[in-house]
Enzyme design. Structure first.
Site, short mmCIF file in Angstrom:
data_model
loop_
_atom_site.label_atom_id
_atom_site.label_comp_id
_atom_site.label_asym_id
_atom_site.label_seq_id
_atom_site.Cartn_x
_atom_site.Cartn_y
_atom_site.Cartn_z
NE ARG A 177 18.17 -13.60 72.52
CZ ARG A 177 18.18 -13.16 71.27
NH1 ARG A 177 19.22 -13.45 70.48
NH2 ARG A 177 17.20 -12.44 70.80
CE LYS A 235 13.33 -15.35 72.30
NZ LYS A 235 13.10 -14.25 73.27
CG HIS A 262 18.89 -11.76 79.02
ND1 HIS A 262 18.25 -10.68 78.47
CD2 HIS A 262 18.78 -12.76 78.10
CE1 HIS A 262 17.77 -11.00 77.27
NE2 HIS A 262 18.08 -12.25 77.03
NE ARG A 288 19.75 -9.76 74.34
CZ ARG A 288 19.93 -9.78 73.02
NH1 ARG A 288 21.15 -9.91 72.53
NH2 ARG A 288 18.90 -9.66 72.20
CG HIS A 322 15.79 -7.36 69.32
ND1 HIS A 322 15.77 -6.26 70.15
CD2 HIS A 322 16.05 -8.43 70.13
CE1 HIS A 322 15.98 -6.63 71.40
NE2 HIS A 322 16.16 -7.95 71.41
CE1 TYR A 372 17.92 -0.73 51.34
CE2 TYR A 372 16.86 0.08 53.34
CZ TYR A 372 17.59 0.32 52.18
OH TYR A 372 17.99 1.59 51.88
#
Length: 395
Positions: A242, A269, A332, A335, A359, A369
Site C-alpha cells: 500500500r 491495515k 494504490h 496492487r 489480504h 497455515y
C-alpha cells in the site's frame, strides 16, 4: 407592589393556571395542581423570552429575586440568561464524563491500546471531530437518532456520501462502547442504516494491460522530479504494498541479509506484521536510496522535515505529472496491476498472491497455515514479478 412570603403561601390553585407578579419581570405561576413556580419574563434582542427559576418554597422569595438580579446582570452584558443556564447544565454534565466527547476519547484510547494502525486512528480522530462539532458536549443518553441524522445530512449536502456512511459507523462504535460500559442503553445509529444515500463504489484506477504497464515503468524510469519520488514509485510497483506503507517505511524495518522488509503490525491495515520478500531489483533501489536518506528514520522523508514521512499526495501527483489521470492510474493501483497480471499468468497459487498483498484470511487456522506454507512461493513470486516488470519496461 412587590410580593411577600405570606402572600405567596396563601396563593390557592384555580381551574386554570395564573400569574402573580413581583417586579422587574419576576412572577409566580400557580398551577391547578397547586405547585407555585418562579418564572422571569425578559426581552433579548427584541424577542420575549422566559426563564424558569425553580419552585416555591424550595426556592424562596429572596432566592428568586437573587436569581432574577443575576439574570438581569447577564442581560446587561448581552448574554441570554436562558442560554447561560443551559450552558451551565451542559458544563455540569460534561464534568461527570458521560458526554459523547468524553466517551469518544475513551473509545479512541481503547483503539490505541489495541494497536490499531495509524491510518485507522487518523480516520477515527477525524470522524470523532465531525461528531463532536455537532453533539460532543451532550450527554450520550440525550443524543437521538434524528440528532445524528442531521449531522450526517450535512456531509451528504456536501456530496460526501462515503464520509456520511463512515461517520455513522464510527458514531455507532462509540455508542456500542458506551452500551458495553453501562453508560447507554442502545445504539441509535442502527435505526439510520437505510436513511443515507448509498455511495457509488469506485475502484481505484489501475493499469492491468502489460504493454501499458511497460509504458508506465518507462515513464517512471525517466521521471525528472525528486529522485526519492522516482524510487518510491518503483518500489511501489515491485513490492505491491500500500502507498501508506511505502511512505511510512523506516530503515529499521529492512533486513538486507535476509532480503526481507518486515512491516510492523501498527503500520498495517489489518494490524498484523507483514513480511515482504525483496528481489534484487528492490535491494538495488534501497542501496541507492541509502545514499540519499539513509541517515534519517524514513526511507522517504518529507521535503519540509526529515522527521515526517513523504506527503500522501506525492506519489499520485507524480503520476499526474507523467500524464496519467486519476481515471487511468493511482498509486494504490499498482496492487491491482500485480494481482491481475500474477493471477492471469497461471503460474502462482492465488492464495500466495493474496498473502503477498497482505489480504488476511478470516479463518485463523487457515491463515496461520498459509503464512508458513506460501513463503517460499512468495519469494519466487516476488522475483518473477520484478523480472516481469523489467521485461515489460524494455518492451
Amino acid at each position: 407592589m412587590p410580593l411577600s412570603d405570606v402572600q405567596i403561601r396563601n396563593l390557592r390553585p384555580k381551574d386554570k393556571q395564573y400569574k402573580v407578579s413581583d417586579f422587574e419581570g419576576l412572577y409566580v405561576l400557580v398551577k391547578p395542581s397547586g405547585s407555585r413556580l418562579w418564572q422571569m419574563k425578559y426581552r433579548y434582542f427584541g424577542k420575549e423570552r422566559l426563564l424558569s427559576l425553580g419552585a416555591y418554597p424550595a426556592v424562596s422569595l429572596a432566592q428568586a429575586r437573587k436569581f432574577k438580579d443575576e439574570a438581569r446582570a447577564l442581560l446587561a452584558k448581552g448574554i441570554d440568561p436562558s442560554e447561560a443556564k443551559q450552558e451551565a447544565k451542559r458544563a455540569k454534565r460534561e464534568a461527570l464524563g458521560h458526554t459523547f466527547l468524553k466517551i469518544g476519547e475513551e473509545f479512541f484510547e481503547k483503539q490505541k491500546k489495541e494497536g490499531k494502525s495509524k491510518a485507522t486512528l487518523d480516520k477515527t480522530a477525524y470522524h470523532l471531530k465531525l461528531a463532536n462539532a455537532e453533539f460532543g458536549r451532550k450527554p450520550i443518553t440525550e443524543i437521538t437518532a434524528p440528532m445524528i441524522l442531521r449531522a450526517l445530512r450535512k456531509q451528504e449536502a456536501k456530496g460526501n456520501h462515503e464520509t456520511a456512511h463512515r461517520l455513522r459507523a464510527r458514531i455507532g462504535s462509540v455508542f456500542r462502547y458506551a452500551v458495553a460500559s453501562g453508560l447507554a442503553e442502545t445504539d441509535p445509529t442502527y435505526a439510520l442504516k437505510d436513511a443515507l444515500v448509498r455511495p457509488t463504489r469506485q475502484h481505484r484506477s489501475a493499469i492491468t494491460d502489460p504493454v501499458a504497464l511497460g509504458n508506465l515503468m518507462r515513464e517512471i524510469e525517466g521521471f525528472e522530479g525528486q529522485a526519492t519520488t522516482r524510487i518510491a514509485l518503483r518500489l511501489l510497483a515491485l513490492t505491491a504494498q500500500r502507498p501508506g506503507e511505502i511512505r511510512h517505511a523506516s530503515w529499521v524495518e529492512f533486513d538486507f541479509r535476509e532480503k526481507i522488509w518486515i512491516i510492523p503490525a501498527n503500520k498495517m491495515k489489518m494490524r498484523r506484521d507483514h513480511n515482504v520478500p525483496l528481489p534484487d531489483q528492490a535491494l538495488n533501489l534501497l542501496n541507492d536510496l541509502r545514499m540519499i536518506t539513509g541517515n534519517g528514520e524514513f526511507l522517504f522523508p518529507s521535503l519540509r522535515s526529515w522527521h515526517r514521512p513523504m506527503s500522501e499526495n506525492t506519489l499520485n501527483a507524480a503520476l499526474r505529472r507523467m500524464g496519467y489521470s486519476g481515471e487511468e492510474m493511482t498509486a494504490h493501483g499498482f496492487r491491482a496491476s500485480f494481482s491481475t497480471l500474477a493471477n492471469e499468468s497461471g503460474l502462482w497459487n492465488p492464495d500466495a498472491i493474496e498473502a503477498a498483498l497482505a489480504h488476511v484470511d478470516r479463518n485463523e487456522v487457515r491463515r496461520a497455515y498459509n503464512r508458513g506454507l506460501y513463503w517460499d512461493e512468495r519469494v519466487k513470486l516476488a522475483n518473477w514479478w520484478a523480472g516481469y516488470l523489467d521485461e515489460l519496461k524494455t518492451g
